[in-house]
Design an enzyme around this catalytic site. Structure first.
Site, PDB file in Angstrom:
ATOM      1  N   GLY A 181       0.813  -1.218   0.000  1.00  0.00           N
ATOM      2  CA  GLY A 181       0.000   0.000   0.000  1.00  0.00           C
ATOM      3  C   GLY A 181       0.842   1.261   0.000  1.00  0.00           C
ATOM      4  CB  CYS A 182       3.782   2.275   1.988  1.00  0.00           C
ATOM      5  SG  CYS A 182       2.962   2.162   3.597  1.00  0.00           S
TER       6      CYS A 182
END
Length: 177
Positions: A68-69
């Site tokens: 996600g990052c």
């Protein structure tokens, strides 16, 4: 009786966990953004005052090089020309150290600063610290800070696949373009 004891013990664990997971108060829209002074992936120190007169996209994220990052950072990278054209600078913040940020930025060609908030103090001042005692993470929060250093918008529920575009749209509306 056993079920009641187990339930009470579980409730106590949840209450303690919530206490440790507590973060500072969220800055409100219209209020001055909390000050910061943190090193980036190259060791250069950045402060909020460095960005007076420009819009600032200050995004907090949990961990370098996680799915996600990485998606969020790459979306900001890909939309950076649009954000820059709107007068905005992008800065990422997590509790990872500068060396981790340097590798993350190098691996994904991230052209913006990633600030190392190793003790979580800045994340806490933005209400973005998830503190579980020995383990700390920054929550995935973003703050759009105006040219005067005030919080213009906060994003507390972030969809990493479209977050950057959402900020471009909001910044366009806020600026009246």
């Amino acid at each position: 009786m056993k079920i009641l004891a187990v339930s009470l013990a579980l409730l106590a664990v949840v209450v303690l966990w919530m206490r440790f997971a507590y973060a500072g108060e969220l800055p409100q829209v219209g209020q001055p953004a909390p000050l910061f002074s943190l090193p980036d992936q190259n060791g250069k120190v950045h402060t909020l005052d460095d960005y007076k007169g420009r819009w600032l996209v200050l995004y907090f994220y949990p961990k370098d090089d996680t799915p996600g990052c990485t998606q969020e950072a790459c979306e900001f990278r890909d939309d950076l020309h649009k954000l820059t054209a709107l007068g905005a600078q992008v800065i990422g913040v997590s509790v990872d150290d500068s060396a981790s940020h340097a590798e993350f930025a190098r691996k994904y060609h991230l052209p913006f600063p990633l600030l190392a908030d190793k003790d979580g103090r800045v994340a806490n001042s933005y209400g973005a610290l998830w503190n579980l005692g020995l383990i700390k993470f920054a929550r995935r929060y973003t703050f759009l800070i105006d040219t005067q250093g005030r919080v213009a918008r906060s994003y507390l529920k972030v969809d990493t696949s479209r977050h950057s575009g959402e900020i471009v749209d909001d910044l366009t509306r806020l600026k009246g373009n």
